[in-house]
Design a protein around this motif. Structure first.
Motif, mmCIF file in Angstrom:
data_model
loop_
_atom_site.group_PDB
_atom_site.id
_atom_site.type_symbol
_atom_site.label_atom_id
_atom_site.label_comp_id
_atom_site.label_asym_id
_atom_site.label_seq_id
_atom_site.Cartn_x
_atom_site.Cartn_y
_atom_site.Cartn_z
ATOM 1 N N ASP A 18 0.796 -1.228 0.000
ATOM 2 C CA ASP A 18 0.000 0.000 0.000
ATOM 3 C C ASP A 18 0.827 1.277 0.000
ATOM 4 O OD1 ASP A 18 0.973 -0.043 2.558
ATOM 5 O OD2 ASP A 18 -0.974 -0.347 3.536
ATOM 6 N N SER A 19 2.148 1.134 -0.043
ATOM 7 C CA SER A 19 3.014 2.307 -0.091
ATOM 8 C C SER A 19 4.400 1.882 -0.552
ATOM 9 C CB SER A 19 3.117 2.966 1.294
ATOM 10 O OG SER A 19 3.817 2.115 2.194
ATOM 11 N N ILE A 20 5.198 2.853 -0.998
ATOM 12 C CA ILE A 20 6.573 2.552 -1.393
ATOM 13 C C ILE A 20 7.381 2.105 -0.178
ATOM 14 C CG2 ILE A 20 8.709 3.517 -2.324
ATOM 15 C CD1 ILE A 20 6.572 2.932 -4.421
ATOM 16 N N ASP A 21 7.089 2.677 0.972
ATOM 17 C CA ASP A 21 7.780 2.212 2.184
ATOM 18 C C ASP A 21 7.480 0.738 2.448
ATOM 19 O OD1 ASP A 21 9.079 4.574 2.732
ATOM 20 O OD2 ASP A 21 7.519 5.334 4.077
ATOM 21 N N GLY A 22 6.224 0.343 2.210
ATOM 22 C CA GLY A 22 5.865 -1.061 2.372
ATOM 23 C C GLY A 22 6.594 -1.946 1.381
ATOM 24 N N TYR A 23 6.769 -1.449 0.163
ATOM 25 C CA TYR A 23 7.524 -2.191 -0.853
ATOM 26 C C TYR A 23 8.994 -2.331 -0.438
ATOM 27 C CZ TYR A 23 10.219 -2.812 -5.155
ATOM 28 O OH TYR A 23 11.118 -3.233 -6.092
ATOM 29 N N LEU A 24 9.596 -1.220 -0.015
ATOM 30 C CA LEU A 24 11.005 -1.249 0.364
ATOM 31 C C LEU A 24 11.249 -2.160 1.556
ATOM 32 C CD1 LEU A 24 11.898 2.542 -0.024
ATOM 33 C CD2 LEU A 24 12.529 0.675 -1.562
ATOM 34 N N ALA A 25 10.260 -2.255 2.445
ATOM 35 C CA ALA A 25 10.417 -3.084 3.638
ATOM 36 C C ALA A 25 10.603 -4.556 3.299
ATOM 37 C CB ALA A 25 9.211 -2.907 4.557
ATOM 38 N N ARG A 26 10.210 -4.966 2.080
ATOM 39 C CA ARG A 26 10.338 -6.360 1.670
ATOM 40 C C ARG A 26 11.754 -6.698 1.192
ATOM 41 N NH1 ARG A 26 4.725 -7.386 -1.714
ATOM 42 N NH2 ARG A 26 3.298 -6.829 -0.014
ATOM 43 N N LEU A 27 12.535 -5.683 0.906
ATOM 44 C CA LEU A 27 13.898 -5.923 0.448
ATOM 45 C C LEU A 27 14.801 -6.211 1.638
ATOM 46 C CD1 LEU A 27 14.239 -2.990 -2.135
ATOM 47 C CD2 LEU A 27 13.383 -5.311 -2.536
ATOM 48 N N SER A 28 15.949 -6.825 1.362
ATOM 49 C CA SER A 28 16.904 -7.058 2.431
ATOM 50 C C SER A 28 17.404 -5.716 2.964
ATOM 51 C CB SER A 28 18.079 -7.895 1.926
ATOM 52 O OG SER A 28 18.865 -7.134 1.024
ATOM 53 N N LYS A 29 17.932 -5.738 4.164
ATOM 54 C CA LYS A 29 18.391 -4.503 4.791
ATOM 55 C C LYS A 29 19.438 -3.808 3.927
ATOM 56 C CE LYS A 29 20.496 -2.691 9.030
ATOM 57 N NZ LYS A 29 21.028 -3.046 10.379
ATOM 58 N N ASN A 30 20.398 -4.567 3.400
ATOM 59 C CA ASN A 30 21.467 -3.968 2.595
ATOM 60 C C ASN A 30 20.925 -3.381 1.301
ATOM 61 O OD1 ASN A 30 23.409 -4.602 4.487
ATOM 62 N ND2 ASN A 30 24.056 -6.495 3.458
ATOM 63 N N ARG A 31 20.030 -4.112 0.639
ATOM 64 C CA ARG A 31 19.476 -3.605 -0.617
ATOM 65 C C ARG A 31 18.585 -2.400 -0.376
ATOM 66 N NH1 ARG A 31 18.129 -9.422 -3.585
ATOM 67 N NH2 ARG A 31 20.304 -9.914 -4.109
ATOM 68 N N ARG A 32 17.822 -2.434 0.703
ATOM 69 C CA ARG A 32 16.963 -1.292 1.035
ATOM 70 C C ARG A 32 17.808 -0.050 1.299
ATOM 71 N NH1 ARG A 32 14.287 -3.756 4.514
ATOM 72 N NH2 ARG A 32 15.288 -3.093 6.466
ATOM 73 N N SER A 33 18.886 -0.216 2.038
ATOM 74 C CA SER A 33 19.766 0.920 2.332
ATOM 75 C C SER A 33 20.411 1.454 1.062
ATOM 76 C CB SER A 33 20.840 0.479 3.332
ATOM 77 O OG SER A 33 21.764 1.509 3.573
ATOM 78 N N ASP A 34 20.864 0.542 0.190
ATOM 79 C CA ASP A 34 21.505 0.952 -1.060
ATOM 80 C C ASP A 34 20.521 1.696 -1.962
ATOM 81 O OD1 ASP A 34 23.739 0.837 -3.048
ATOM 82 O OD2 ASP A 34 22.278 -0.377 -4.146
ATOM 83 N N LEU A 35 19.280 1.192 -2.046
ATOM 84 C CA LEU A 35 18.292 1.832 -2.905
ATOM 85 C C LEU A 35 17.909 3.208 -2.364
ATOM 86 C CD1 LEU A 35 16.549 1.695 -5.391
ATOM 87 C CD2 LEU A 35 14.846 0.398 -4.098
ATOM 88 N N ARG A 36 17.734 3.325 -1.063
ATOM 89 C CA ARG A 36 17.407 4.636 -0.494
ATOM 90 C C ARG A 36 18.528 5.645 -0.778
ATOM 91 N NH1 ARG A 36 12.948 4.731 2.665
ATOM 92 N NH2 ARG A 36 12.255 2.803 3.714
ATOM 93 N N ARG A 37 19.768 5.177 -0.731
ATOM 94 C CA ARG A 37 20.892 6.065 -1.050
ATOM 95 C C ARG A 37 20.815 6.520 -2.503
ATOM 96 N NH1 ARG A 37 25.358 5.190 -3.618
ATOM 97 N NH2 ARG A 37 25.061 2.917 -3.580
ATOM 98 N N LYS A 38 20.534 5.587 -3.411
ATOM 99 C CA LYS A 38 20.446 5.937 -4.830
ATOM 100 C C LYS A 38 19.297 6.904 -5.096
ATOM 101 C CE LYS A 38 22.504 1.863 -7.104
ATOM 102 N NZ LYS A 38 23.140 1.176 -5.988
ATOM 103 N N LEU A 39 18.217 6.760 -4.367
ATOM 104 C CA LEU A 39 17.037 7.583 -4.620
ATOM 105 C C LEU A 39 17.219 9.038 -4.184
ATOM 106 C CD1 LEU A 39 14.169 5.101 -3.636
ATOM 107 C CD2 LEU A 39 14.923 5.757 -5.932
#
Length: 355
Positions: free
Chosen positions: A159-180
């Motif tokens: 229901d949100s992009i945060d909900g989508y990101l929460a499904r990624l691994s911690k490292n991938r989530r951190s890397d993607l947030r940095r890229k964004l």
């Protein structure tokens, strides 16, 4: 493909887009207009989908470079490079269609019925069942079934992009947030296909960025023409939507992404990128999230992200579904060899199994 034979089974994209295949075929393609199914003839490099071990083995043979060139064959294809799957009319029985296909097979050394879905979650059960029946009927007639590419998709069950990101691994989530974070450097616009693309210079700029992506791609099979993009971008009837990315400082065009919201799904079709600036701004990753935001906003069921770069898309949380190709080899000896070595031409499936 005639208007009366407009396909509807296995179809993820608007018919207005698919019709452009006959009007503006890729470079070097000859589209057949006299057949009861979409079909074309084009040169095909047999090593296109071979695994790296096979490619190295061929090139290391005495005269390997010469042999590799000889493996580029004139080939008859059933299907279209504009659709994710082999699209079929709703009123043709699969056994009848298989018989029709067999009558045309063998006019070239290779005949390939491309992109048959395999239990695709993006299609109704009836379409998947018909595709399976067609594949089995063709195999019975001497075709070899070969695994196709991996089609990436994301179910919009969050229901949100945060909900989508929460499904990624911690490292991938951190890397993607940095890229964004580079999103602040981009001016993003949504532009519907139609009159906004009347300017020839704008089409030229878009096509130059498509060519830049094509040039750095590992696969070079269907190079789409400028006339194709001009027609698609100017066609309001296809209801396409361009996400355009410009530099927030100077307004220069850094990239674009053409998608189609069709039948409840967002289908990502074409992209153009200005290198190296697009890489510096992580535009690919930003565009992925922008597309998911749009799918969420519109209440769509899936984001269909296409065939290329499965490793990157897997890191972004995509799921995958596969196709089959039914291949007929005219020479009986080569047909027997094809059955034996077909596994070596299923690189995406091998990648999936090794994950």
């Amino acid at each position: 493909m005639s208007e009366s034979l407009r396909p509807s089974r296995n179809q993820l994209e608007p018919s207005a887009l698919i019709r452009q295949f006959a009007a503006h075929p890729p470079e070097g393609f000859a589209v057949f207009s006299d057949r009861p199914f979409p079909a074309f003839r084009a040169p095909f490099d047999l090593l296109t989908t071979a695994d790296e071990a096979v490619k190295r083995w061929v090139l290391q043979l005495p005269g390997g470079a010469w042999l590799a060139q000889r493996l580029r064959l004139r080939t008859d294809f059933v299907g279209s490079t504009l659709s994710e799957y082999l699209v079929l009319p709703p009123d043709v029985a699969m056994d009848k269609l298989a018989s029709q296909l067999c009558r045309y097979a063998g006019r070239c050394m290779l005949t390939i019925v491309k992109d048959l879905p395999q239990a695709s979650p993006l299609l109704p059960p009836a379409d998947n069942a018909d595709a399976h029946r067609l594949a089995q009927a063709l195999q019975h007639e001497g075709f070899i079934l070969v695994e196709g590419q991996a089609l990436a998709y994301v179910p919009i069950d969050f229901d949100s992009i945060d909900g989508y990101l929460a499904r990624l691994s911690k490292n991938r989530r951190s890397d993607l947030r940095r890229k964004l974070k580079s999103r602040s450097q981009l001016q993003i616009r949504r532009i519907p296909t139609g009159p906004a693309f009347a300017d020839e210079a704008l089409v030229d700029a878009y096509y130059a960025l498509f060519e830049a992506v094509y040039a750095q791609s590992e696969l070079h099979f269907d190079k789409l023409s400028r006339s194709f993009f001009a027609a698609v971008l100017r066609d309001a009837a296809n209801q396409g939507l361009v996400f355009e990315y410009r530099d927030v400082q100077d307004g220069s065009l850094l990239g674009w992404n053409l998608c189609f919201a069709h039948d409840g799904r967002l289908v990502d079709k074409y992209i153009g990128l200005s290198y190296p600036r697009a890489r510096q701004t992580n535009l690919y990753f930003v565009s992925w999230i922008v597309n998911l935001e749009y799918a969420l906003e519109c209440g769509l069921s899936h984001y269909v992200a296409g065939w290329t770069d499965p490793e990157v898309k897997a890191q972004l949380g995509a799921s995958f579904t596969f196709t089959q190709h039914a291949v007929y080899i005219r020479n009986p000896l080569l047909r027997a060899l094809g059955r034996r070595f077909s596994r070596h031409f299923e690189s995406d499936r091998a990648w999936q199994e090794q994950r």
